[in-house]
Design an enzyme around this catalytic site. Sequence first.
Site, mmCIF file in Angstrom:
data_model
loop_
_atom_site.group_PDB
_atom_site.id
_atom_site.type_symbol
_atom_site.label_atom_id
_atom_site.label_comp_id
_atom_site.label_asym_id
_atom_site.label_seq_id
_atom_site.Cartn_x
_atom_site.Cartn_y
_atom_site.Cartn_z
ATOM 1 N N CYS A 103 0.845 -1.206 0.000
ATOM 2 C CA CYS A 103 0.000 0.000 0.000
ATOM 3 C C CYS A 103 0.876 1.250 0.000
ATOM 4 O O CYS A 103 0.569 2.248 -0.663
ATOM 5 C CB CYS A 103 -0.903 0.002 1.226
ATOM 6 S SG CYS A 103 -2.010 -1.412 1.368
ATOM 7 N N CYS A 106 2.132 3.180 -3.270
ATOM 8 C CA CYS A 106 1.317 4.223 -3.903
ATOM 9 C C CYS A 106 0.998 5.363 -2.946
ATOM 10 O O CYS A 106 0.985 6.529 -3.344
ATOM 11 C CB CYS A 106 0.014 3.630 -4.427
ATOM 12 S SG CYS A 106 0.202 2.515 -5.831
ATOM 13 N N CYS A 140 -7.663 -2.316 -5.143
ATOM 14 C CA CYS A 140 -6.224 -2.042 -5.138
ATOM 15 C C CYS A 140 -5.419 -3.340 -5.175
ATOM 16 O O CYS A 140 -4.422 -3.451 -5.898
ATOM 17 C CB CYS A 140 -5.842 -1.233 -3.904
ATOM 18 S SG CYS A 140 -6.331 0.515 -3.976
ATOM 19 N N CYS A 204 -34.818 -0.924 10.675
ATOM 20 C CA CYS A 204 -33.742 -0.142 11.291
ATOM 21 C C CYS A 204 -34.324 1.085 11.983
ATOM 22 O O CYS A 204 -33.920 1.451 13.093
ATOM 23 C CB CYS A 204 -32.740 0.309 10.229
ATOM 24 S SG CYS A 204 -32.048 -0.977 9.177
ATOM 25 N N CYS A 207 -35.911 0.982 15.644
ATOM 26 C CA CYS A 207 -34.992 0.999 16.776
ATOM 27 C C CYS A 207 -34.194 2.299 16.827
ATOM 28 O O CYS A 207 -34.133 2.960 17.866
ATOM 29 C CB CYS A 207 -34.021 -0.175 16.693
ATOM 30 S SG CYS A 207 -34.746 -1.776 17.128
ATOM 31 N N ARG A 245 -22.364 -5.807 11.515
ATOM 32 C CA ARG A 245 -23.379 -5.288 12.426
ATOM 33 C C ARG A 245 -24.750 -5.288 11.771
ATOM 34 O O ARG A 245 -25.757 -5.602 12.412
ATOM 35 C CB ARG A 245 -23.011 -3.867 12.870
ATOM 36 C CG ARG A 245 -23.901 -3.329 14.004
ATOM 37 C CD ARG A 245 -23.494 -3.797 15.380
ATOM 38 N NE ARG A 245 -23.868 -5.162 15.716
ATOM 39 C CZ ARG A 245 -25.067 -5.576 16.076
ATOM 40 N NH1 ARG A 245 -26.081 -4.772 16.101
ATOM 41 N NH2 ARG A 245 -25.279 -6.804 16.427
ATOM 42 N N CYS A 249 -28.061 -7.261 13.177
ATOM 43 C CA CYS A 249 -29.346 -6.613 13.456
ATOM 44 C C CYS A 249 -30.495 -7.363 12.792
ATOM 45 O O CYS A 249 -31.524 -7.615 13.418
ATOM 46 C CB CYS A 249 -29.321 -5.160 12.978
ATOM 47 S SG CYS A 249 -28.410 -4.033 14.054
#
Length: 288
Positions: A103, A106, A140, A204, A207, A245, A249
């Site tokens: 990484c 670049c 990449c 969603c 809540c 996550r 849920c």
Amino acid sequence: MTRKTLLGGTSAAIIAVLAAGVGLADIRTGGELVINGEIPIVTETAAPEHLAGALNTIYSGWVFRTDETRAMQADDFDNPGMLYVEQGIEAFNTAMGTEGNSCASCHENPESLAGVRATYPQWDEAHGEVQTVEMQVIECQTERMGVAEPYGYDSQQMRNMVALIASVGRGQTVNVAMDGPAAEAWELGREIYYTQYGQMELSCAQCHENNYGNLIRADHLSQGQVNGFPTYRLKNANIVSIHNRFRGCIRDTRGEPYAIGSPEFVALELYVASRGNGLTVEGPAVRN
């Protein structure tokens, strides 16, 4: 998958769950998070215009945490998520693939990517799609580094790298674009956000928009902001990705979740990230 679109109201299931909970939590606004004494974090601010009529103020998940958890995030020496950032730094400087590039070949150093986390997901013109940070990492690796087997979308290696990218962007204001070519994905994400899922028929929004601040099963509901991801979750003893996550849920609604890295979860991430426009990047945050 059991699903039903809902643009308001509260299902009988969540009413029953909340009724069995402890009650209304103290959101504890007005606190100040300054990481390492030098990186100020915006933990509450005016809601973006597209949330008019739904929310007046948006809050970081940090606002809903205990003093002990807040303190862990305020100091990198106490934040267990930084252990994974260190692993990300090592990977950043390690050559991969047939091209022999790292990484750093670049990007020179992680700090050069400070503006990334605050603006993702974003439209990628070359590929004609909305991309998350994870998708950019895979691009990449496969297109510039010659990696035949890139990091898995939710692998430990990927979470470490994304945590590193988030950490160097802490304090940057979230500013995710939702117009132009990204608008179609944003609309899909919005539809998913307001759709009820599973046997419990929960969305969603029910809540994290209608009931944030309420205690539920000895914990409290936040607004579900994603500016702190990847997040170190104390219950997992590891950093957790946004899509992980999301999957948890939907699973909790007793529904069948979309696949991690799927177009649906990418769209949902774009929409949820835009709900946090005006907050600042704080990952890796510390949560329960």
